[in-house]
Design a protein around this motif. Structure first.
Motif, PDB file in Angstrom:
ATOM      1  N   LEU A 111       2.027   5.898  -0.489  1.00 48.98           N
ATOM      2  CA  LEU A 111       2.464   4.506  -0.435  1.00 48.98           C
ATOM      3  C   LEU A 111       1.530   3.563  -1.183  1.00 48.98           C
ATOM      4  CD1 LEU A 111       3.793   4.104   3.217  1.00 48.98           C
ATOM      5  CD2 LEU A 111       5.115   4.016   1.101  1.00 48.98           C
ATOM      6  N   LEU A 112       0.307   4.002  -1.464  1.00 50.37           N
ATOM      7  CA  LEU A 112      -0.609   3.170  -2.235  1.00 50.37           C
ATOM      8  C   LEU A 112      -0.029   2.828  -3.603  1.00 50.37           C
ATOM      9  CD1 LEU A 112      -4.118   4.717  -1.459  1.00 50.37           C
ATOM     10  CD2 LEU A 112      -3.275   2.461  -0.790  1.00 50.37           C
ATOM     11  N   SER A 116       0.689  -0.998  -5.290  1.00 56.90           N
ATOM     12  CA  SER A 116      -0.259  -1.262  -6.373  1.00 56.90           C
ATOM     13  C   SER A 116       0.287  -2.322  -7.326  1.00 56.90           C
ATOM     14  CB  SER A 116      -0.551   0.025  -7.152  1.00 56.90           C
ATOM     15  OG  SER A 116      -1.136   0.999  -6.321  1.00 56.90           O
ATOM     16  N   SER A 117      -0.599  -2.955  -8.041  1.00 60.31           N
ATOM     17  CA  SER A 117      -0.214  -3.968  -9.024  1.00 60.31           C
ATOM     18  C   SER A 117       0.522  -3.321 -10.189  1.00 60.31           C
ATOM     19  CB  SER A 117      -1.459  -4.697  -9.539  1.00 60.31           C
ATOM     20  OG  SER A 117      -1.166  -5.464 -10.676  1.00 60.31           O
ATOM     21  N   GLY A 118       1.708  -3.842 -10.492  1.00 57.33           N
ATOM     22  CA  GLY A 118       2.498  -3.283 -11.578  1.00 57.33           C
ATOM     23  C   GLY A 118       1.808  -3.375 -12.918  1.00 57.33           C
ATOM     24  N   VAL A 119       1.135  -4.491 -13.172  1.00 61.04           N
ATOM     25  CA  VAL A 119       0.428  -4.667 -14.440  1.00 61.04           C
ATOM     26  C   VAL A 119      -0.719  -3.664 -14.548  1.00 61.04           C
ATOM     27  CG1 VAL A 119      -0.976  -6.250 -15.808  1.00 61.04           C
ATOM     28  CG2 VAL A 119       1.033  -7.104 -14.600  1.00 61.04           C
ATOM     29  N   SER A 120      -1.441  -3.459 -13.448  1.00 57.67           N
ATOM     30  CA  SER A 120      -2.606  -2.571 -13.477  1.00 57.67           C
ATOM     31  C   SER A 120      -2.204  -1.135 -13.789  1.00 57.67           C
ATOM     32  CB  SER A 120      -3.339  -2.632 -12.134  1.00 57.67           C
ATOM     33  OG  SER A 120      -3.815  -3.934 -11.877  1.00 57.67           O
ATOM     34  N   TYR A 121      -1.258  -0.592 -13.017  1.00 59.49           N
ATOM     35  CA  TYR A 121      -0.925   0.822 -13.262  1.00 59.49           C
ATOM     36  C   TYR A 121      -0.134   0.997 -14.557  1.00 59.49           C
ATOM     37  CZ  TYR A 121       3.728   0.027 -11.091  1.00 59.49           C
ATOM     38  OH  TYR A 121       4.982  -0.415 -10.771  1.00 59.49           O
ATOM     39  N   THR A 165       8.962   6.366 -11.113  1.00 59.08           N
ATOM     40  CA  THR A 165       9.121   7.398 -10.080  1.00 59.08           C
ATOM     41  C   THR A 165       7.819   7.562  -9.316  1.00 59.08           C
ATOM     42  OG1 THR A 165      10.808   8.583 -11.350  1.00 59.08           O
ATOM     43  CG2 THR A 165       9.602   9.841  -9.684  1.00 59.08           C
ATOM     44  N   TRP A 166       6.694   7.585 -10.036  1.00 59.08           N
ATOM     45  CA  TRP A 166       5.383   7.684  -9.382  1.00 59.08           C
ATOM     46  C   TRP A 166       5.197   6.552  -8.383  1.00 59.08           C
ATOM     47  CZ3 TRP A 166       1.510   3.972  -9.736  1.00 59.08           C
ATOM     48  CH2 TRP A 166       0.265   4.328  -9.195  1.00 59.08           C
TER      49      TRP A 166
END
Length: 293
Positions: A111-112, A116-121, A165-166
């Motif tokens: 769930l992390l 998580s921030s969309g921009v970051s990942y 998906t991730w």
């Protein structure tokens, strides 16, 4: 007397809670919806007074090839994303059910990604999938070739679907995990007595009994497909050759780069209507009433 006073206080508290909910919806749902509808039939460039445009914005959007290219990309994305995310989530749910201990920790780890921030990942995965990134470096060292994950129009959408998906596999997986736990053990015992193997049990018992949960996951996936923005914007910018341009990117460019918020509002309404119709058609043909007793 005290009982009546307590009842009045309870009713007043309930009225205040209901009023707060109503005010919240008026401010954050009704007002934006009305403003969106007003913008969709107006000509405005963020300055001055909006003027009534009638059906001009609708005609423009209907004849805009970029917008329909973005819609075609939505269907391409769903062809990748829905099977991959559904399969991965089901595997996660089945695996989580067979874990002896630490289920909560494992679920939280997955769930992390969801929180998580969309921009970051997206920035991280754009480096991972780059031509000189760790993934291609590994493939070159071990197998002697590289893959143009983000630079090939045929692979860019597939790469974006892997990233999304991730992000959602843990969230979807917990929904399916709840569906697995809701199936009575007696049904599996009956399947064993009928000499049903694991594959046959999966397709004749598990998946049909989880119809509501599977439909929920697919509906959420369809909603994601029509609403994604961050991942293609950061990872590919809509390229290469507009292969990852999505409706949200077109709306953003139309509203804030071309300064045509009225046309962007009309695009948003059309996208929402098509998304709703797609979900309803899917539910009509796939959703079934399953009673677990």
């Amino acid at each position: 007397m005290m009982a009546q006073l307590g009842t009045r206080l309870g009713n007043r508290a309930g009225d205040m809670i209901a009023l707060g909910f109503i005010v919240f919806n008026v401010i954050f749902w009704l007002y934006p919806s009305l403003w969106l509808g007003f913008l969709s039939v107006s000509g405005w460039r963020f300055f001055g007074t909006p003027s009534f445009a009638g059906l001009k914005n609708f005609v423009y959007v209907i004849n805009d090839p970029e917008f329909w290219t973005a819609f075609l990309n939505v269907w391409r994305f769903m062809l990748y994303y829905i099977p991959i995310s559904l399969t991965a989530s089901l595997c996660f749910a089945i695996g989580l059910r067979h874990v002896g201990g630490g289920k909560t920790f494992i679920a939280l780890c997955f769930l992390l990604a969801y929180i998580s921030s969309g921009v970051s990942y997206s920035l991280v995965f754009s480096k991972v999938f780059s031509s000189t990134g760790p993934l291609n470096s590994f493939l070159l060292q071990e197998f002697g070739f590289t893959v143009p994950w983000l630079s090939n129009p045929s692979l860019a959408m597939f790469s974006v679907s892997l990233v999304i998906t991730w992000k959602f596999v843990g969230y979807y997986g917990l929904i399916l995990y709840a569906g697995l736990n809701a199936i009575p053990k007696e049904i599996y015992d009956a399947a064993k007595l009928d000499n049903s193997g694991p594959v046959r049990t999966l397709f004749t018992v598990t998946l049909p009994m989880m119809n509501a949960h599977l439909v929920t996951v697919v509906v959420l996936a369809i909603t994601v497909a029509f609403g994604i923005f961050t991942e293609p914007y950061v990872m590919t910018g809509g390229g290469p050759m507009d292969s990852t341009t999505m409706p949200q990117l077109i709306m953003y460019e139309t509203a804030f780069q071309r300064l045509q918020p009225g046309r962007a509002a009309m695009m948003a309404i059309i996208t929402a209507v098509v998304s709703y119709i797609t979900i309803q058609l899917f539910r009509k043909f796939v959703e079934r009433d399953v009673e677990i007793v």
